[in-house]
Design a protein around this motif. Structure first.
Motif, PDB file in Angstrom:
ATOM      1  N   ARG A 134       0.849  -1.184   0.000  1.00  0.00           N
ATOM      2  CA  ARG A 134       0.000   0.000   0.000  1.00  0.00           C
ATOM      3  C   ARG A 134       0.892   1.244   0.000  1.00  0.00           C
ATOM      4  N   PRO A 135       0.421   2.344  -0.557  1.00  0.00           N
ATOM      5  CA  PRO A 135       1.158   3.602  -0.405  1.00  0.00           C
ATOM      6  C   PRO A 135       1.147   4.026   1.058  1.00  0.00           C
ATOM      7  N   SER A 136       2.201   4.707   1.491  1.00  0.00           N
ATOM      8  CA  SER A 136       2.309   5.103   2.892  1.00  0.00           C
ATOM      9  C   SER A 136       2.957   6.473   3.002  1.00  0.00           C
ATOM     10  N   GLU A 137       2.568   7.197   4.038  1.00  0.00           N
ATOM     11  CA  GLU A 137       3.200   8.488   4.323  1.00  0.00           C
ATOM     12  C   GLU A 137       4.432   8.328   5.201  1.00  0.00           C
ATOM     13  N   VAL A 138       4.695   7.098   5.652  1.00  0.00           N
ATOM     14  CA  VAL A 138       5.865   6.841   6.492  1.00  0.00           C
ATOM     15  C   VAL A 138       7.096   6.699   5.592  1.00  0.00           C
ATOM     16  N   ALA A 139       8.097   7.539   5.802  1.00  0.00           N
ATOM     17  CA  ALA A 139       9.299   7.526   4.966  1.00  0.00           C
ATOM     18  C   ALA A 139      10.146   6.291   5.250  1.00  0.00           C
ATOM     19  N   HIS A 184       3.906  -1.753   3.236  1.00  0.00           N
ATOM     20  CA  HIS A 184       2.878  -2.785   3.330  1.00  0.00           C
ATOM     21  C   HIS A 184       2.018  -2.593   4.578  1.00  0.00           C
ATOM     22  N   VAL A 185       0.826  -3.201   4.538  1.00  0.00           N
ATOM     23  CA  VAL A 185      -0.099  -3.183   5.666  1.00  0.00           C
ATOM     24  C   VAL A 185       0.607  -3.673   6.928  1.00  0.00           C
ATOM     25  N   ALA A 197      -2.636   1.057   8.325  1.00  0.00           N
ATOM     26  CA  ALA A 197      -1.414   1.686   8.846  1.00  0.00           C
ATOM     27  C   ALA A 197      -0.151   1.245   8.116  1.00  0.00           C
ATOM     28  N   PRO A 198      -0.116   1.320   6.781  1.00  0.00           N
ATOM     29  CA  PRO A 198       1.045   0.789   6.046  1.00  0.00           C
ATOM     30  C   PRO A 198       2.337   1.514   6.396  1.00  0.00           C
ATOM     31  N   GLU A 199       3.413   0.755   6.403  1.00  0.00           N
ATOM     32  CA  GLU A 199       4.739   1.316   6.677  1.00  0.00           C
ATOM     33  C   GLU A 199       5.784   0.468   5.961  1.00  0.00           C
ATOM     34  N   PRO A 200       7.033   0.941   5.870  1.00  0.00           N
ATOM     35  CA  PRO A 200       8.075   0.194   5.163  1.00  0.00           C
ATOM     36  C   PRO A 200       8.303  -1.198   5.760  1.00  0.00           C
ATOM     37  N   LEU A 201       8.580  -2.138   4.839  1.00  0.00           N
ATOM     38  CA  LEU A 201       8.843  -3.530   5.202  1.00  0.00           C
ATOM     39  C   LEU A 201      10.206  -3.925   4.644  1.00  0.00           C
TER      40      LEU A 201
END
Length: 234
Positions: A134-139, A184-185, A197-201
């Protein structure tokens, strides 16, 4: 992973015994049916993969220890069907010959009937899968080669005793980033209906000697897919 489910690297359970190369896909006929009904129920759209994982994790320890793999799947599915009000406990208790649980409520069209997964649609549904990117605002904070440490304490920081994908054997361990998977989710949130709440994986490599005090092969590495909130800079 929580409670009994989080057993990676635990002593006393004996070695993992892989199946023979010519072993059947399903050891018993009902195993295939258990997989099919679980996937078909998931297609109703009342829960996500993280919710279903958490349902299996929540089995009573005595049941988790004695149930086989697909018995765990069916027990988790039964929990979800009742918790999400798809079925009643009485519906699950009815017998194949129409014993308990029959009556007008049992034969009336179900509100989710239109979402039933038809046989002709199974192949396309399996091919589509359930992508979690998912797109995320978390860098993105880390790059391949960066040293990181798994946070301590572990566990779900949103829900006490909740679902997480950070295994206990990796808590506090030092590793290095080998790949950035994108965003990702976050299972810790999605499993509990708190949003995706997607964030980098990341794929993170750990030396076996970093994870266990007496590894059989100290030179081995274990690679885990871990979310950014599980990691800290070193």
């Amino acid at each position: 992973m929580t409670r009994m489910h989080d057993m990676g690297g635990r002593f006393g359970d004996g070695p993992v015994q892989p199946d023979a190369e010519d072993a059947p896909v399903f050891a018993e006929d009902w195993h295939g049916r258990a997989l099919a009904v679980t996937l078909a129920a998931g297609a109703l759209g009342q829960w996500n993969i993280d919710t279903s994982r958490h349902a299996r994790e929540r089995l009573a320890p005595k049941d988790y220890a004695r149930f086989s793999y697909y018995e765990k799947w069916l027990a988790g599915l039964a929990t979800l069907l009742v918790e999400k009000q798809v079925l009643r406990a009485e519906d699950l208790a009815q017998t194949a010959d129409g014993g308990e649980g029959t009556g007008a409520a049992a034969v009336a069209p179900h509100p989710l009937a239109a979402r039933a997964l038809k046989a002709a649609d199974v192949a396309a549904a399996l091919a589509k899968g359930g992508p979690a990117d998912r797109p995320s605002e978390v860098a993105i904070a880390f790059a391949p080669g960066d040293a990181v440490r798994c946070r301590r304490p572990g566990g779900n920081r949103l829900v006490d005793g909740g679902h997480t994908r950070l295994p206990s054997y990796a808590v506090g361990a030092l590793g290095r980033i080998v790949r950035v998977h994108g965003t990702h989710v976050l299972p810790d949130s999605a499993a509990h209906g708190l949003g995706e709440a997607p964030e980098p994986l990341y794929a993170v490599a750990f030396a076996a000697s970093e994870l266990w005090s007496a590894p059989e092969h100290p030179g081995d590495e274990v690679v885990l897919d871990l979310w950014q909130s599980y990691l800290e800079s070193v």
